[in-house]
Motif scaffolding. Structure first.
Motif, PDB file in Angstrom:
ATOM      1  N   GLN A 283     -17.326  21.243   2.799  1.00 53.98           N
ATOM      2  CA  GLN A 283     -18.145  20.730   1.709  1.00 53.98           C
ATOM      3  C   GLN A 283     -17.286  20.230   0.543  1.00 53.98           C
ATOM      4  N   VAL A 284     -16.185  20.928   0.271  1.00 51.56           N
ATOM      5  CA  VAL A 284     -15.271  20.441  -0.769  1.00 51.56           C
ATOM      6  C   VAL A 284     -14.678  19.097  -0.362  1.00 51.56           C
ATOM      7  N   SER A 285     -14.351  18.958   0.921  1.00 53.38           N
ATOM      8  CA  SER A 285     -13.823  17.684   1.407  1.00 53.38           C
ATOM      9  C   SER A 285     -14.841  16.570   1.217  1.00 53.38           C
ATOM     10  N   HIS A 286     -16.117  16.891   1.476  1.00 56.14           N
ATOM     11  CA  HIS A 286     -17.176  15.890   1.297  1.00 56.14           C
ATOM     12  C   HIS A 286     -17.293  15.481  -0.174  1.00 56.14           C
ATOM     13  N   MET A 287     -17.265  16.471  -1.081  1.00 55.68           N
ATOM     14  CA  MET A 287     -17.358  16.154  -2.512  1.00 55.68           C
ATOM     15  C   MET A 287     -16.149  15.339  -2.963  1.00 55.68           C
ATOM     16  N   THR A 288     -14.973  15.694  -2.448  1.00 60.51           N
ATOM     17  CA  THR A 288     -13.764  14.954  -2.795  1.00 60.51           C
ATOM     18  C   THR A 288     -13.885  13.499  -2.355  1.00 60.51           C
ATOM     19  N   HIS A 289     -14.439  13.286  -1.178  1.00 63.22           N
ATOM     20  CA  HIS A 289     -14.623  11.919  -0.675  1.00 63.22           C
ATOM     21  C   HIS A 289     -15.559  11.125  -1.593  1.00 63.22           C
ATOM     22  N   LEU A 290     -16.633  11.767  -2.065  1.00 64.12           N
ATOM     23  CA  LEU A 290     -17.571  11.092  -2.955  1.00 64.12           C
ATOM     24  C   LEU A 290     -16.890  10.690  -4.263  1.00 64.12           C
ATOM     25  N   VAL A 291     -16.157  11.644  -4.841  1.00 63.03           N
ATOM     26  CA  VAL A 291     -15.488  11.366  -6.112  1.00 63.03           C
ATOM     27  C   VAL A 291     -14.424  10.277  -5.934  1.00 63.03           C
ATOM     28  N   ASN A 292     -13.684  10.332  -4.844  1.00 60.11           N
ATOM     29  CA  ASN A 292     -12.660   9.316  -4.596  1.00 60.11           C
ATOM     30  C   ASN A 292     -13.266   7.933  -4.444  1.00 60.11           C
ATOM     31  N   ASP A 293     -14.440   7.869  -3.795  1.00 59.51           N
ATOM     32  CA  ASP A 293     -15.129   6.581  -3.672  1.00 59.51           C
ATOM     33  C   ASP A 293     -15.468   6.019  -5.051  1.00 59.51           C
ATOM     34  N   LEU A 294     -15.990   6.868  -5.922  1.00 60.67           N
ATOM     35  CA  LEU A 294     -16.335   6.424  -7.270  1.00 60.67           C
ATOM     36  C   LEU A 294     -15.107   5.903  -8.014  1.00 60.67           C
ATOM     37  N   LEU A 295     -14.018   6.666  -7.955  1.00 60.67           N
ATOM     38  CA  LEU A 295     -12.800   6.264  -8.660  1.00 60.67           C
ATOM     39  C   LEU A 295     -12.213   4.990  -8.067  1.00 60.67           C
ATOM     40  N   ASP A 296     -12.256   4.872  -6.753  1.00 58.55           N
ATOM     41  CA  ASP A 296     -11.677   3.707  -6.095  1.00 58.55           C
ATOM     42  C   ASP A 296     -12.424   2.443  -6.492  1.00 58.55           C
ATOM     43  N   VAL A 297     -13.746   2.498  -6.483  1.00 60.64           N
ATOM     44  CA  VAL A 297     -14.540   1.327  -6.883  1.00 60.64           C
ATOM     45  C   VAL A 297     -14.248   0.964  -8.328  1.00 60.64           C
ATOM     46  N   SER A 298     -14.154   1.985  -9.191  1.00 60.79           N
ATOM     47  CA  SER A 298     -13.876   1.724 -10.602  1.00 60.79           C
ATOM     48  C   SER A 298     -12.528   1.042 -10.776  1.00 60.79           C
ATOM     49  N   ARG A 299     -11.517   1.500 -10.041  1.00 63.46           N
ATOM     50  CA  ARG A 299     -10.184   0.912 -10.183  1.00 63.46           C
ATOM     51  C   ARG A 299     -10.153  -0.523  -9.643  1.00 63.46           C
ATOM     52  N   VAL A 300     -10.760  -0.730  -8.474  1.00 61.42           N
ATOM     53  CA  VAL A 300     -10.687  -2.048  -7.844  1.00 61.42           C
ATOM     54  C   VAL A 300     -11.488  -3.070  -8.635  1.00 61.42           C
ATOM     55  N   THR A 301     -12.753  -2.749  -8.950  1.00 64.20           N
ATOM     56  CA  THR A 301     -13.591  -3.709  -9.673  1.00 64.20           C
ATOM     57  C   THR A 301     -13.098  -3.928 -11.090  1.00 64.20           C
ATOM     58  N   GLY A 302     -12.382  -2.943 -11.652  1.00 60.59           N
ATOM     59  CA  GLY A 302     -11.843  -3.089 -12.994  1.00 60.59           C
ATOM     60  C   GLY A 302     -10.520  -3.815 -13.033  1.00 60.59           C
ATOM     61  N   GLY A 303      -9.992  -4.232 -11.878  1.00 63.46           N
ATOM     62  CA  GLY A 303      -8.750  -4.988 -11.834  1.00 63.46           C
ATOM     63  C   GLY A 303      -7.507  -4.146 -12.048  1.00 63.46           C
ATOM     64  N   VAL A 304      -7.631  -2.822 -11.910  1.00 63.21           N
ATOM     65  CA  VAL A 304      -6.482  -1.945 -12.130  1.00 63.21           C
ATOM     66  C   VAL A 304      -5.573  -1.911 -10.904  1.00 63.21           C
ATOM     67  N   VAL A 305      -6.171  -2.008  -9.717  1.00 61.42           N
ATOM     68  CA  VAL A 305      -5.394  -1.898  -8.484  1.00 61.42           C
ATOM     69  C   VAL A 305      -4.526  -3.138  -8.283  1.00 61.42           C
ATOM     70  N   LYS A 306      -3.270  -2.908  -7.964  1.00 65.56           N
ATOM     71  CA  LYS A 306      -2.347  -3.991  -7.647  1.00 65.56           C
ATOM     72  C   LYS A 306      -2.004  -3.920  -6.160  1.00 65.56           C
ATOM     73  N   LEU A 307      -2.023  -5.063  -5.506  1.00 63.85           N
ATOM     74  CA  LEU A 307      -1.757  -5.108  -4.071  1.00 63.85           C
ATOM     75  C   LEU A 307      -0.253  -5.137  -3.802  1.00 63.85           C
ATOM     76  N   ASP A 308       0.174  -4.356  -2.814  1.00 67.99           N
ATOM     77  CA  ASP A 308       1.560  -4.376  -2.341  1.00 67.99           C
ATOM     78  C   ASP A 308       1.561  -5.196  -1.048  1.00 67.99           C
ATOM     79  N   THR A 309       1.744  -6.498  -1.180  1.00 69.11           N
ATOM     80  CA  THR A 309       1.524  -7.400  -0.052  1.00 69.11           C
ATOM     81  C   THR A 309       2.778  -7.626   0.772  1.00 69.11           C
ATOM     82  N   ALA A 310       2.539  -7.883   2.039  1.00 69.64           N
ATOM     83  CA  ALA A 310       3.600  -8.221   2.996  1.00 69.64           C
ATOM     84  C   ALA A 310       2.934  -8.925   4.170  1.00 69.64           C
ATOM     85  N   PRO A 311       3.702  -9.677   4.971  1.00 63.12           N
ATOM     86  CA  PRO A 311       3.115 -10.272   6.178  1.00 63.12           C
ATOM     87  C   PRO A 311       2.695  -9.167   7.147  1.00 63.12           C
ATOM     88  N   LEU A 312       1.444  -9.207   7.605  1.00 64.04           N
ATOM     89  CA  LEU A 312       0.899  -8.159   8.469  1.00 64.04           C
ATOM     90  C   LEU A 312       0.134  -8.792   9.625  1.00 64.04           C
TER      91      LEU A 312
END
Length: 640
Positions: free
Chosen positions: A322-351
């Motif tokens: 259950q803690v893992s489930h709650m952690t996943h929920l919180v991480n989703d919230l933070l991840d969306v906030s960072r990405v949509t807010g333009g905070v995340v920077k991509l580390d790009t390479a040919p893939l």
């Protein structure tokens, strides 16, 4: 006149005024001058001298009248004099300063004074000061220009309406454009306006607004819909207020008309977003309460006393899950906030996108297998190379696979396919699941749209995964789309990315080195956290793993402790009450007893900027609460 007038002197007797009506000459408010036939000054009435600000007229006697005007006006003055000498009348308007330099505009009439023989004997020049009127006219033009600028900028139409006679005028071309009628067509009265333009459902409200305007203070305001010739609905706003007209009672209205369709659509979107936000918050509360219930029950159960090992293990597994489930929920919230807010920077390479698919399938495999789905993967034999961030691309594909698995009934089918052309690499994930209506498919990538998939919440989650996919795909310069045949007809999600065709090859997938088993040793570990319960539980966990634990609840006590003890590992909270955890880490790095210790930040701060600050302070690892105990054990095992 110019400022080159002769200086003042004693006023001599004025020349005799011809018989032109002495009373009119003296009382005229205009500047009246008598000239000889050659255009030389003979006399000027007192009001004229006052208007021209002349203190002494005597020096002007005999001067050519034309010489007192600005050079650019002299030719006009001479033409008017010629007309008077010929028995006609000359008229002109021109600028001329007074004797004291005051700028003024004049309207001038030049006429002959006939002698006894009927021939022009002298010339009469009458100049009227029109400066005030000219200024008022200029101000009026400026006002009209400003009004035109304002209405053009605001895209407003103008109208005038007399409620008594119901007469209407449309006062600018924008009104015709807004109403969609040809320029020059006759305006319609209020009754015809309602019948010809308004949506039938708004006619009654318009009539009420008209009646209220006539019965009250004549102010008028109305918002309503109109139907275009093609049947499209637009919104109009009309506003009017009383206007004085030629001293008559204020029975006339002037007003504006505007097309507010875009504003209405934006308001509808805001209301819809607000509604979905409220639904999301309610769903978030539900999702967070769900794991809290078994965690709370497990805690109460453990307080009751001793249990056999199997029950304790089962209780522990429930809490961990259950803690893992709650952690996943919180991480989703933070991840969306960072990405949509333009905070995340991509580390790009040919893939190679095929490698990305392999990693994503490995992550999503347990969920897909657990639901009994059949996963079919179709990839081309040649490299599907893109320029991207490996971690984020795996996250994109993994979210699409997880979404398909969640919304496909057990035993369903999922197809993952990669297609390439000269410029694009397209990855699609198709399922035969519950599908969705077209309206939902159009906004499925919006934040919080997941709440509308099902009302029973059987799929779980916060509806953030697809919003995150869209943001990450766009950061990679790609596009994402969704197609569904409707409820029960499954869905297909497609991601299109720019293909890398410059000859660079994607790197081989990196594999973690195998850990060489060895004899683990007991570590001396210092835990610093002002949360007493969190520190105690972490210490108990690590102590059960065979390590020697020391717990402090402030930076001050921790610094005192290292004076008499040495530690292999220091687990530090960042948000300490007396000293920031980063500052404490810097102090520990400079102390001989902890200079070589492994420093691990245990914190609730998980932004990229937080990680950068902790690294700069001297931390070796940055772990976000609740701590992934498996990862922590791996880190300690490397030290041991």
């Amino acid at each position: 006149m110019s400022d080159s007038f002769p200086p003042s002197s004693v006023v001599p007797p004025a020349p005799a005024v011809p018989d032109i009506g002495a009373a009119i000459y003296d009382s005229s408010p205009d500047c009246v001058k008598v000239l000889d036939v050659d255009g030389r000054m003979l006399s000027m009435n007192k009001n004229g001298q006052c208007a021209m600000e002349i203190d002494d007229f005597a020096p002007l006697v005999g001067l050519a009248w034309a010489s007192l005007w600005p050079p650019e006006t002299v030719a006009t003055v001479l033409t008017a004099l010629d007309a008077a000498r010929s028995g006609g009348t000359g008229r002109f308007g021109a600028f001329c300063q007074t004797a004291k330099g005051t700028p003024k505009w004049w309207e001038v009439i030049v006429a002959p004074i006939l002698g006894a023989d009927g021939q022009p004997g002298r010339i009469l020049a009458m100049s009227r000061d029109v400066t005030g009127a000219r200024q008022a006219d200029a101000e009026l033009r400026q006002s009209v220009e400003r009004l035109q600028l304002a209405t053009d900028a605001a895209e407003l139409g103008l109208w005038t309406w007399d409620p008594v006679s119901d007469k209407v005028t449309w006062d600018n071309e924008r009104t015709y454009d807004i109403l969609g009628v040809g320029h020059g067509e006759p305006p319609v009265n209020a009754t015809r306006f309602a019948a010809d333009f308004l949506h039938p459902d708004d006619v009654a409200r318009f009539a009420q607004a008209v009646a209220a305007s006539v019965a009250g203070d004549l102010r008028f305001q109305f918002q309503g819909r109109v139907l275009d010739k093609d049947g499209a609905v637009r919104w109009l706003e009309l506003y009017g207020r009383p206007h004085d007209c030629a001293g008559q009672p204020r029975t006339q209205l002037v007003g504006t008309i505007a097309d507010i369709t875009a504003r209405k659509l934006a308001e509808d979107k805001l209301r819809d977003a607000d509604r979905r936000k409220d639904e999301f918050l309610a769903m978030l509360a539900h999702e967070l309460r769900n794991p809290l219930a078994p965690i709370g029950a497990a805690a109460e159960l453990l307080k009751l006393g001793k249990f056999d090992e199997a029950r304790v293990r089962r209780t522990s597994e429930i809490i961990s899950r259950q803690v893992s489930h709650m952690t996943h929920l919180v991480n989703d919230l933070l991840d969306v906030s960072r990405v949509t807010g333009g905070v995340v920077k991509l580390d790009t390479a040919p893939l190679d996108l095929r490698d990305i698919v392999a990693d994503a399938v490995e992550q999503s495999g347990p969920l897909i297998l657990g639901r009994g789905h059949k996963l079919c993967i179709h990839v081309p034999p040649e490299a599907s190379t893109v320029l991207g961030d490996a971690k984020r691309l795996v996250q994109i594909v993994g979210n699409l696979l997880n979404n398909a698995a969640k919304y496909t009934p057990d035993g369903g089918k999922i197809d993952l396919r990669i297609a390439i052309d000269d410029e694009r690499v397209t990855l699609s994930v198709a399922d035969n699941g519950i599908g969705m209506e077209h309206q939902l498919a159009c906004r499925v990538f919006d934040l919080f749209s997941q709440a509308e998939h099902t009302s029973d919440r059987t799929a779980g989650g916060l509806g953030l995964g697809l919003a995150l996919v869209k943001s990450l795909v766009e950061m990679h310069g790609g596009t994402v789309s969704c197609v569904s045949g409707g409820t029960g007809a499954g869905s297909t999600f497609s991601v299109s990315l720019p293909r890398l065709c410059d000859g660079r090859q994607a790197p081989l997938a990196a594999h973690a080195p195998e850990r060489v088993a060895g004899q683990a040793r007991t570590l001396d570990i210092l835990v610093v956290d002002d949360n007493v319960d969190a520190a105690a539980m972490l210490a108990m966990l690590l102590e059960a793993s065979g390590h020697r634990m020391t717990v402090e609840h402030s930076a001050r006590d921790a610094l005192a402790r290292i004076e008499t003890a040495r530690f292999d590992v220091c687990l530090l909270d960042i948000g300490l009450p007396d000293m920031d955890g980063n500052a404490l880490a810097a102090r520990l790095r400079s102390h001989p007893h902890t200079r070589g210790a492994l420093l691990v930040a245990i914190t609730g701060y998980g932004q990229e900027s937080d990680r950068q600050r902790s690294q700069a302070a001297g931390f070796d690892q940055h772990m976000v609460k609740p701590v992934d105990t498996g990862r922590l054990m791996d880190v300690l095992a490397e030290v041991a």
